[in-house]
Design a protein around this motif. Structure first.
Motif, short mmCIF file in Angstrom:
data_model
loop_
_atom_site.label_atom_id
_atom_site.label_comp_id
_atom_site.label_asym_id
_atom_site.label_seq_id
_atom_site.Cartn_x
_atom_site.Cartn_y
_atom_site.Cartn_z
N SER A 1 -4.36 0.32 1.66
CA SER A 1 -4.58 1.43 0.64
C SER A 1 -5.97 1.95 0.43
N ASP A 2 -6.96 1.48 0.97
CA ASP A 2 -8.60 2.31 0.95
C ASP A 2 -8.84 3.30 1.72
N ASN B 1 1.75 0.14 -5.19
CA ASN B 1 0.26 0.92 -5.60
C ASN B 1 -0.31 0.41 -6.81
N GLU C 1 -2.35 -4.86 3.82
CA GLU C 1 -2.10 -4.18 3.24
C GLU C 1 -3.90 -3.56 2.08
N LEU C 2 -4.83 -3.50 1.75
CA LEU C 2 -5.83 -3.55 0.96
C LEU C 2 -6.19 -2.85 1.89
N SER D 1 1.01 -1.25 0.09
CA SER D 1 -0.31 -0.10 -0.39
C SER D 1 0.85 1.37 -0.32
N LYS D 2 1.92 0.95 0.53
CA LYS D 2 2.84 2.30 -0.38
C LYS D 2 3.80 1.73 -0.97
N LEU E 1 -2.46 -3.03 -6.99
CA LEU E 1 -3.58 -2.37 -6.39
C LEU E 1 -3.78 -1.74 -6.99
N SER E 2 -4.14 -1.25 -8.45
CA SER E 2 -4.79 -0.02 -8.96
C SER E 2 -5.02 -0.94 -10.39
N GLU F 1 -6.48 5.28 2.29
CA GLU F 1 -5.42 6.77 2.08
C GLU F 1 -6.82 6.46 0.56
N VAL F 2 -7.05 6.58 0.02
CA VAL F 2 -8.13 6.83 -0.90
C VAL F 2 -9.47 7.76 0.28
N ARG G 1 -8.77 -2.23 -8.99
CA ARG G 1 -10.07 -0.90 -8.42
C ARG G 1 -11.12 -1.67 -9.29
#
Length: 361
Positions: free
Chosen positions: A135-136, A88, A131-132, A81-82, A91-92, A138-139, A95
């Protein structure tokens, strides 16, 4: 129209092997992390016995099945996630998918290293989930920062959106996946705009050994999946990948010898359909074709997946059911028995409906 599944997991858990078994796409596989840099994509027809039975009865050539797309992204690692391991970017890629298939390693093989050492499926799941979640978060925080000024200015729509975002943040900040939160239809519309990964339905795919042994490890995973509202299937990726290389007749013989009645693809799709609450309907106007929709979809909305003009100019739907076709064996007999119905825009389409849409341009 079909749906899309993103395949995720730690490096070296068998994701690309699973992908190959499901799609026959021959994605590269190596015994090192990040072999898959760009996502591998494969679109495969959904196995559908009814489609071929309808084709035989109504003498329709070359029926078109609904399809499923699998997206295989690189293995995620701690810190993804970092940006660790190009996380990153990876992960994109997931989505936009409809559901997530999380491949978890349950087999031991000294020739294939495990990035975390010992085989511990629950630990591996928590690494990926963390990590998921990060990441979420942050969004969600970016979305919150963007909307707060408008909400404070008195804009009602922005205020409602901020309420939803804050509710999502409170839930996820406690370490809870968003697929466990109950949202009403308006809240769901807001949530869906952000492509939040943990809000997506998830299937645990236990990659078991070549004998297909599930053992106590699988039992533990099964209990975890049930407790957390997840789907679960056990697949021996290596065996399935070998099977898909064989001619269809030999595939059936091989499966019978192994005591496996359905392919990995069929088992995974059955689980995904159940989790996503999907059904299949058919059209036969020109060519026989299967279509995938959500349970509870109206006839007008269902017509829109064929073409937007169908939905805009919807007049009515002429409908009969697969079961009636099985009973009477011809469209003529269906009509004679009064089983061809005329339904309006609000008719709820059922699994197995065979529909002819009438519309005006």
């Amino acid at each position: 129209m079909g749906f899309t599944c993103g395949i995720i997991g730690l490096p070296n858990v068998g994701k690309s092997t699973i992908f190959n078994a499901l799609t026959g796409a021959h994605a590269p596989m190596e015994n090192y992390p990040f072999c898959t840099i760009e996502p591998n994509k494969g679109i495969v027809p959904v196995p559908d016995e009814r489609l071929h039975i309808i084709a035989n009865i109504l003498e329709k050539r070359d029926p078109i099945p609904t399809r499923i797309e699998f997206v295989d992204v690189a293995g995620l690692v701690k810190g993804a996630s970092k940006g660790e391991g190009l996380g990153n970017m990876f992960l994109s890629h997931i989505r936009a998918v409809d559901a997530i298939v999380h491949v978890v390693r349950c087999f031991t093989n000294s020739d294939v290293v495990h990035v975390e050492g010992e085989i511990q499926p629950l630990r591996d799941i928590e690494i990926i989930n963390t990590e998921l979640l990060l990441s979420d978060v942050e969004v969600i925080l970016r979305a919150k920062e963007k909307i707060e000024k408008k909400a404070k200015s008195g804009d009602k729509e922005s205020a409602h959106r901020l309420e939803v975002i804050e509710r999502l943040f409170q839930h996820i900040n406690q370490g809870n996946m968003l697929n466990r939160i109950k949202l009403d239809s308006d809240e769901l519309l807001v949530s869906n705009e952000y492509g939040l990964i943990t809000a997506k339905p998830m299937i645990i795919c236990a990659n078991v050994d070549e004998q297909g042994n599930a053992t106590d490890v699988y039992t533990t995973l099964h209990d975890y999946a049930q407790k957390n509202g997840l789907g679960i299937v056990a697949i021996s990726a290596k065996i399935e990948e070998e099977i898909v290389e064989l001619p269809p007749d030999e595939q059936r013989e091989y499966r019978q010898a192994l005591g496996v009645d359905r392919s990995a693809l069929e088992r995974l799709i059955t689980t995904a359909y159940s989790m996503l609450d999907l059904i299949t309907y058919y059209t036969i106007t020109t060519q026989l074709q299967a279509w995938t929709i959500k349970h509870g979809t109206t006839a007008q909305k269902a017509s829109g997946i064929i073409h937007s003009d169908f939905e805009k100019g919807f007049i009515r739907a002429e409908v009969f059911h697969y079961d009636d076709l099985m009973n009477y064996k011809s469209l003529h007999a269906i009509k004679e028995h009064g089983l061809l119905r005329s339904e309006g825009r609000d008719y709820i389409v059922h699994d197995g409906d065979i529909i002819h849409f009438l519309f005006s341009v």
